[in-house]
Design a protein around this motif. Structure first.
Motif, PDB file in Angstrom:
ATOM      1  N   SER A  44      -1.738 -18.501 -13.395  1.00  0.00           N
ATOM      2  CA  SER A  44      -0.993 -19.225 -14.562  1.00  0.00           C
ATOM      3  C   SER A  44       0.275 -19.740 -14.140  1.00  0.00           C
ATOM      4  N   LEU A  45       1.441 -18.920 -13.167  1.00  0.00           N
ATOM      5  CA  LEU A  45       2.452 -19.603 -12.758  1.00  0.00           C
ATOM      6  C   LEU A  45       2.142 -20.561 -11.982  1.00  0.00           C
ATOM      7  N   ARG A  46       1.229 -20.458 -11.063  1.00  0.00           N
ATOM      8  CA  ARG A  46       0.874 -21.696 -10.329  1.00  0.00           C
ATOM      9  C   ARG A  46       0.777 -22.969 -10.959  1.00  0.00           C
ATOM     10  N   ALA A  47      -0.094 -22.831 -12.229  1.00  0.00           N
ATOM     11  CA  ALA A  47      -0.617 -23.864 -13.021  1.00  0.00           C
ATOM     12  C   ALA A  47       0.755 -24.624 -13.598  1.00  0.00           C
ATOM     13  N   ALA A  48       1.774 -23.788 -13.636  1.00  0.00           N
ATOM     14  CA  ALA A  48       2.997 -24.019 -14.310  1.00  0.00           C
ATOM     15  C   ALA A  48       4.079 -24.589 -13.232  1.00  0.00           C
ATOM     16  N   GLY A  49       3.637 -24.613 -11.974  1.00  0.00           N
ATOM     17  CA  GLY A  49       4.529 -25.295 -10.861  1.00  0.00           C
ATOM     18  C   GLY A  49       5.294 -24.149 -10.370  1.00  0.00           C
ATOM     19  N   ILE A  50       5.314 -23.005 -10.493  1.00  0.00           N
ATOM     20  CA  ILE A  50       6.119 -22.034 -10.006  1.00  0.00           C
ATOM     21  C   ILE A  50       5.557 -21.419  -8.917  1.00  0.00           C
ATOM     22  N   ASP A  51       6.407 -21.340  -7.737  1.00  0.00           N
ATOM     23  CA  ASP A  51       6.069 -20.837  -6.424  1.00  0.00           C
ATOM     24  C   ASP A  51       5.901 -19.071  -6.586  1.00  0.00           C
ATOM     25  N   VAL A  52       4.625 -18.623  -6.441  1.00  0.00           N
ATOM     26  CA  VAL A  52       4.354 -17.409  -6.437  1.00  0.00           C
ATOM     27  C   VAL A  52       3.426 -16.928  -5.292  1.00  0.00           C
ATOM     28  N   ALA A  53       3.847 -15.443  -5.214  1.00  0.00           N
ATOM     29  CA  ALA A  53       2.991 -14.962  -3.807  1.00  0.00           C
ATOM     30  C   ALA A  53       2.440 -13.650  -4.495  1.00  0.00           C
ATOM     31  N   ILE A  54       1.404 -13.118  -3.859  1.00  0.00           N
ATOM     32  CA  ILE A  54       0.903 -11.579  -4.122  1.00  0.00           C
ATOM     33  C   ILE A  54       1.120 -10.893  -3.075  1.00  0.00           C
ATOM     34  N   LEU A  55       1.599  -9.564  -3.072  1.00  0.00           N
ATOM     35  CA  LEU A  55       1.810  -8.604  -2.141  1.00  0.00           C
ATOM     36  C   LEU A  55       1.122  -7.269  -2.855  1.00  0.00           C
ATOM     37  N   ASP A  56       0.069  -7.035  -1.989  1.00  0.00           N
ATOM     38  CA  ASP A  56      -0.871  -5.949  -2.268  1.00  0.00           C
ATOM     39  C   ASP A  56      -0.711  -4.807  -1.204  1.00  0.00           C
ATOM     40  N   ALA A  57       0.313  -4.054  -1.545  1.00  0.00           N
ATOM     41  CA  ALA A  57       0.945  -2.981  -0.898  1.00  0.00           C
ATOM     42  C   ALA A  57      -0.227  -1.952  -0.342  1.00  0.00           C
ATOM     43  N   ALA A  58      -1.206  -1.390  -1.427  1.00  0.00           N
ATOM     44  CA  ALA A  58      -2.186  -0.526  -1.010  1.00  0.00           C
ATOM     45  C   ALA A  58      -3.181  -1.104  -0.201  1.00  0.00           C
ATOM     46  N   ALA A  59      -3.562  -2.447  -0.186  1.00  0.00           N
ATOM     47  CA  ALA A  59      -4.562  -2.981   0.665  1.00  0.00           C
ATOM     48  C   ALA A  59      -3.884  -2.996   2.257  1.00  0.00           C
ATOM     49  N   HIS A  60      -2.730  -3.051   2.193  1.00  0.00           N
ATOM     50  CA  HIS A  60      -2.004  -3.163   3.516  1.00  0.00           C
ATOM     51  C   HIS A  60      -1.691  -1.794   3.963  1.00  0.00           C
ATOM     52  N   ARG A  61      -2.006  -0.804   3.103  1.00  0.00           N
ATOM     53  CA  ARG A  61      -1.838   0.630   3.454  1.00  0.00           C
ATOM     54  C   ARG A  61      -0.143   0.874   3.831  1.00  0.00           C
ATOM     55  N   TRP A  62       0.692   0.009   3.130  1.00  0.00           N
ATOM     56  CA  TRP A  62       1.885   0.279   3.363  1.00  0.00           C
ATOM     57  C   TRP A  62       2.636   1.477   2.430  1.00  0.00           C
ATOM     58  N   ASP A  63       3.672   2.148   3.128  1.00  0.00           N
ATOM     59  CA  ASP A  63       4.250   3.121   2.502  1.00  0.00           C
ATOM     60  C   ASP A  63       5.405   2.404   1.476  1.00  0.00           C
ATOM     61  N   LEU A  64       6.076   3.301   0.798  1.00  0.00           N
ATOM     62  CA  LEU A  64       7.226   2.739  -0.350  1.00  0.00           C
ATOM     63  C   LEU A  64       8.120   2.041   0.730  1.00  0.00           C
ATOM     64  N   GLU A  65       8.690   2.264   1.958  1.00  0.00           N
ATOM     65  CA  GLU A  65       9.695   1.830   2.380  1.00  0.00           C
ATOM     66  C   GLU A  65       9.046   0.569   3.102  1.00  0.00           C
ATOM     67  N   GLN A  66       7.932   0.435   3.689  1.00  0.00           N
ATOM     68  CA  GLN A  66       7.524  -0.706   4.277  1.00  0.00           C
ATOM     69  C   GLN A  66       7.296  -1.993   3.039  1.00  0.00           C
TER      70      GLN A  66
END
Length: 142
Positions: A44-66
């Motif tokens: 929805s944001l991209r369709a409105a021309g807004i620069d958006v990215a997704i960060l899935d910390a669980a998929a990357h197995r990052w901890d809180l500080e990472q």
């Protein structure tokens, strides 16, 4: 921002913190799907021309500080964090860790906010806004 395009980062929180809260890591027990809700919001944001990215910390197995480091390195103007109830303590810890380190607007949404909209402000007072219900339109307004 000063005329630069708005940068939005949508975040699915890490699950490592759940070990301390619940006594187990959710890595292999429930989180085997994409964070679909923030995918819809990103579309929805991209369709409105807004620069958006997704960060899935669980998929990357990052901890809180990472996760905090990755969010801050993206230098977003708006940070949207999703949380189902099982992830809420982790999502709120992420908000607490980010708040003193960024001037970005922090928005929390997801199933936990949908069902706990009366209390989420006291559970997570460091967020700037909370979105209950479908986030596609609400994030455009924020």
């Amino acid at each position: 921002m000063h005329g630069d395009p708005l940068r939005v980062l949508l975040v699915a929180p890490p699950v490592d913190f759940m070990r301390e809260v619940y006594g187990f890591s959710g890595q292999r027990t429930y989180r085997n799907q994409l964070p679909l809700g923030i995918g819809y919001i990103a579309s929805s944001l991209r369709a409105a021309g807004i620069d958006v990215a997704i960060l899935d910390a669980a998929a990357h197995r990052w901890d809180l500080e990472q996760t905090v480091r990755r969010v801050l390195s993206a230098e977003p103007d708006v940070i949207g964090i999703t949380a189902i109830t099982l992830e809420a303590p982790t999502a709120f810890a992420l908000v607490r860790a980010l708040r003193p380190r960024t001037r970005a607007r922090i928005v929390v949404g997801g199933a936990h906010v949908n069902t706990n909209w009366r209390t989420v402000g006291s559970e997570c007072p460091d967020a700037d806004a909370y979105v209950a219900g479908d986030g596609e339109g609400a994030m455009l307004d924020i």
